[in-house]
Scaffold this active site. Structure first.
Site, PDB file in Angstrom:
ATOM      1  N   GLY A 251      23.887   7.660   3.245  1.00 56.18           N
ATOM      2  CA  GLY A 251      24.416   7.243   1.950  1.00 56.18           C
ATOM      3  C   GLY A 251      24.382   8.361   0.930  1.00 56.18           C
ATOM      4  N   ASP A 252      23.378   9.232   1.025  1.00 52.90           N
ATOM      5  CA  ASP A 252      23.294  10.389   0.128  1.00 52.90           C
ATOM      6  C   ASP A 252      24.426  11.373   0.406  1.00 52.90           C
ATOM      7  OD1 ASP A 252      20.895   9.149  -0.611  1.00 52.90           O
ATOM      8  OD2 ASP A 252      19.763  10.327   0.854  1.00 52.90           O
TER       9      ASP A 252
END
Length: 311
Positions: A251-252
């Site tokens: 997600g980062d």
């Protein structure tokens, strides 16, 4: 330049195991030690793809020194704010089928003075940044009001603020008028009080966050891709991964790819999904570089089927 803020960074040790069996002695097939924390990962992903970034991190104790050394070794530009507590250590156990088990420490307490020093460092660096991204959980210590005040001061100064957090911290960023918030499925459910079962549920939840103050909402949905809701409408996209290795930091990486374009549109969503999928294909919390990206596999549609169920 993109300024990332990680209020509760970590040193991450990832171990690859054949099968995670409780109570047994396991032998790791591979191991990685990486600087950790959501904002740190965003900076690492940006750096790996030639995008300028500066990471603001509070750091303390031997683990804090190790974190700084790891970031220096990767060439990450940083503003390290000394704190009295010990930077936390996290452990990730990754199985061959992509199943990931994480053990995260709570992290050190930040005193009011230490949080003020971090805030001052962020506000001083913000004018030179295209985006200011506050990522991850709040450490013990700072009040929600203090965090909300930092967000409001950044927005008031004209900074483009993105917030990738959870619970009350995410809602504080929304209330402050962040230009972008990036919840995952569980964080979106917590924010709106309902676990989304369909794409339509996700879009409805994103619209509620926009109505509460967020400029745009980028909801990451794991294997179901991501949904972007802003003033121009709704976009949904996905990028399949044939051999997943670790979801840590995916997600980062998605957020880093999205922000790297400097825009908030279909092209940004394609870039984000390509970076996120590449991260899933790599071990531990490694961030993808240009040779890892496959944009051709990304599919984005402006009119997603609201009845489509999430996996």
């Amino acid at each position: 330049m993109i300024l990332t803020v990680t209020l509760n960074p970590s040193v991450d040790r990832a171990l690859e195991v054949d099968v995670l069996t409780r109570g047994e002695v396991l032998r790791a097939g591979g191991s990685h030690i990486d600087p950790g924390g959501k904002g740190v990962n965003v900076s690492r992903a940006l750096l790996a793809n030639g995008v300028r970034s500066t990471a603001v991190v509070p750091a303390g104790g031997a683990e804090g020194e190790q974190l700084v050394d790891l970031l220096k070794a990767e060439g990450v530009d940083m503003l390290a704010v000394p704190i009295a507590g010990r930077t936390r250590s996290n452990i990730t156990l990754a199985e061959p089928d992509g199943t990931v088990t994480k053990i995260n420490e709570a992290g050190p307490v930040l005193s009011d003075d230490e949080f003020a020093e971090v805030s001052d460092a962020v506000l001083t660096a913000a004018p030179a940044a295209d985006w200011v991204v506050i990522c991850g959980s709040l450490p013990p210590g700072p009040s929600l009001a203090a965090f909300g005040d930092l967000c409001a001061r950044l927005v008031g100064s004209g900074a483009r603020l993105a917030v990738d957090s959870s619970g009350p911290a995410l809602l504080a960023g929304v209330a402050a008028g962040a230009a972008l918030v990036k919840p995952n499925r569980e964080e979106l459910a917590e924010a709106v009080g309902r676990m989304p079962a369909t794409l339509g549920d996700v879009v409805e939840g994103c619209r509620r966050l926009r109505a509460a103050g967020a400029g745009a909402v980028l909801a990451s949905l794991g294997a179901d891709g991501a949904v972007l809701v802003d003033g121009d409408g709704v976009l949904a996209g996905a990028s399949p991964v044939s051999v997943p290795r670790s979801t840590v930091g995916a997600g980062d990486a998605l957020l880093a790819g999205f922000l790297s374009t400097g825009v908030c549109d279909a092209a940004a969503l394609v870039e984000g999904l390509a970076w996120g999928a590449a991260a899933v294909s790599l071990p531990g919390s490694r961030m993808p570089g240009p040779t890892d990206l496959d944009r051709t596999s990304v599919r984005v549609t402006p009119h997603p089927d609201p009845a489509r169920r999430l996996t």
